[in-house]
Design an enzyme around this catalytic site. Sequence first.
Site, PDB file in Angstrom:
ATOM      1  N   ARG A  34      38.779  50.621  42.120  1.00  0.00           N
ATOM      2  CA  ARG A  34      39.271  49.480  41.352  1.00  0.00           C
ATOM      3  C   ARG A  34      40.789  49.374  41.296  1.00  0.00           C
ATOM      4  O   ARG A  34      41.355  48.340  41.614  1.00  0.00           O
ATOM      5  CB  ARG A  34      38.735  49.542  39.909  1.00  0.00           C
ATOM      6  N   HIS A  85      30.815  42.581  45.429  1.00  0.00           N
ATOM      7  CA  HIS A  85      31.530  43.059  44.235  1.00  0.00           C
ATOM      8  C   HIS A  85      30.655  42.885  42.993  1.00  0.00           C
ATOM      9  O   HIS A  85      30.676  41.835  42.356  1.00  0.00           O
ATOM     10  CB  HIS A  85      32.836  42.282  44.074  1.00  0.00           C
ATOM     11  N   TYR A 134      36.599  23.943  38.731  1.00  0.00           N
ATOM     12  CA  TYR A 134      37.543  22.858  38.960  1.00  0.00           C
ATOM     13  C   TYR A 134      38.461  23.098  40.152  1.00  0.00           C
ATOM     14  O   TYR A 134      38.952  22.150  40.766  1.00  0.00           O
ATOM     15  CB  TYR A 134      38.411  22.627  37.723  1.00  0.00           C
TER      16      TYR A 134
END
Length: 814
Positions: A30, A76, A120
């Site tokens: 990570r 992921h 969006y």
Amino acid sequence: MELSTVKQIDIVQEMRTSYIDYAMSVIVARALPDARDGFKPVHRRVLYAMMDMGMRASSSYKKSARIVGEVLGKYHPHGDQSVYDAMARMAQDFSLRYMLVDGQGNFGSVDGDPPAAMRYTEARMSAMAEEMLADIDKDTVNFVDNFDGSLQEPKVLPARLPNLLLNGTTGIAVGMSTNIPSHNMRELSKALIYVIDNQDNMDDVTVEELMKFIPGPDFATGGIIAGVEGIRQAYSTGKGKITVQGRAQIEEIRGNRFQIRITEIPFQVNKTTLIERIANLVRNGRLDEVSDMRDESDRAGMRIIIELKRGSTPKRVLNRLMKYTQLQTTYGIIMRALVDGEPHLLPLKRSLQIYIDHRVDVIERRSQYELEKARHRRHVLEGLLIALANLDEVIKTIRRSEDANQAKKRLMEKFKLTNIQAQAILDLQLRRLSQLEREKIETEHKELQELIASLEDLLAHPKKVLALIKDDLEEVNRRYGDSRRTLITEGSPDDLTEEDLVSDAAAIVTITRNGYIKRVSPRVYRTQNRGGKGVIGQSMKEEDEIYILIPCRTLHTLLFFSDRGKVYSERVYELKESGRTDKGTSIMNILALEPNERITAAVAVPDFKAAEFITLATVKGIMKRMNLSEFRSVRMSGLIAINLDDDDELGWTRLTSGKDDLILVTTGGYALRINENVIRSMGRTARGVKGIKLQKGDKLTAMEVVVPKASLLLVTEKGYGKRSDLKNYRVQGRNTRGVATTNMKMVKTIGKIASARIVMKGDQITLMSNNGIMLRVNVDDIRKSSRTAKGVRIMNMDKGDSVASMGRISDAKK
């Protein structure tokens, strides 16, 4: 294990093992980037998924939600927000020096605005991201199983660009972190080429040599790096601190006024937070020179305008902004990345070498892949050429065969062909038997021979691999290289001295008996004529009164002396400037006083070299002289300055040169002039000696240093005052009473002497009453009188009020 079985374990060992496993999972999977491609797993997976979806730089945009879903479902298995945040960051021109995602829509701003929801926004890979994935389909990197073993994902990207240093990264793992700044493409390319050219003597390559090509980080938001020492340390050891400043220009505007225009801010600084911080400083009086501030930033760039009041010093204001806001920040460089799956701190030279080694491995694997593919194709073409050379026999053999397998077997036996070659002949289309097609096969075979020879030669000569890496770097440099944005100054960051940060302005510091202190500007008290009423100078609590009034300047150091004989130190500018009627701040919040300890005297020190001695006097007439240098460094808890008698307290401190005369004035109307040399210099713990002989009930009310051509100004409790020539006070011996300095018969009318000051022509005095009324008067308005005269009314006192203290403002007319 059976249900009835109990396994004995060491809880300490189990906790240690579990924690280490968890820590390494965070570190590797990570938080830290791979040193080869500079990516954390999430960023690598986002780009690989976009490539897998065909989202090249020339393709159409696709919804971010679709990309996030692809990454989540295949590679992921974490939260969708973490994936979207990682993708959005790669689309922010204020986060990455070279963007890897071409975003369409709101992907956040330098003001701290978050990106719009993923439903969006739209995105696709940038051209530079394609370079990071170039040749990934040619067995250039290792692939590993995804989280459920159903797919494969790359362990590292081929990385045609040195992304680790190019875009940098930030990450916090368990027990370690990384903070690698971004760099300029052109500079990185030149440094890598220099390292490649010096592979044979890498041990001799120094950081100084590399810094000729890479002078320092190049942030996305530009700015200025002050000094190179931190950069050199980071490049040498992998860790260092640099000072980053915003870029600002001082511009003159209308009416002899100035404005500061900020066009760049330090990397990772939130513009809105910076503006709010400046506004708070203006409201709190720390930046009282600012008259207006506005944000005029637009698509063309950043523009923060700070307008200053008339008469302000713009350079000083800019220095304050650097000191008290994030317009100047410290960036801690920690060049930590994963090398062979383990975290390492990487100096600059090693970072460059790791990238070069990675590219060598990629090119060798690509060349080997292309070589095997070319050899296979050559093998096929050689079979086809054999067939074309023996076309009639080949056709006859095939026609006599019962099926394809028998035909393949007979071709292999008759013409010494391999299984692959025989199958290629069987698959040969009739149209390729034409003369033109035969020539094409021969031409292709010849080209493959040359390609194979070239690839074999490349793999046999490591220096040619390095030359190919150089060619790649030069190409990407031509395509993506740009000018440096961040300016680097040669010298260390300027130590912002108080002279730069604080206006050297006049100030008045008052202390009440109950321990309230405040700093005000003398400008808030307009000058009045002698006999004026004054104005409210401080909001007073009941049973409190002004005890000490100190005219000074903001750059002076205040030495505070307590009733326990201790001394404390504070700079005047550190005292918050207050309004005329403010109560002030408890001195306990400023000085580390002990319980029930109170300040009884104070002196302003312009410079510890300006005087050699400091002379102290108590209300009982005890005097002590010490070297001023002993108070140059006063610790927070204070220092012992004098040992006091139980019924005595320190009241006055003055700076002296070693040759000065001192004049002592008592409340009962006596004044004694002595030379300071009659009081020997003592240590800090000494008690002192008798300075003036006091009558019963009398006490000291003032001690002043005699100045040539000056006069002695006395003020009584009821507001009467007078000036008298110092020549009327002859020098006498220590421990004498002195001479009368007022009309003793008028004490009931004018009151006892409240304070005395040595004043010069053109000075002003500030009187403060016990009720907090303050009056500012020109000394020239107070006429000179004889030594024993009554004097004139200076301040009109209310019933029950009396003068508490007096301060002198020198050179007031100037």
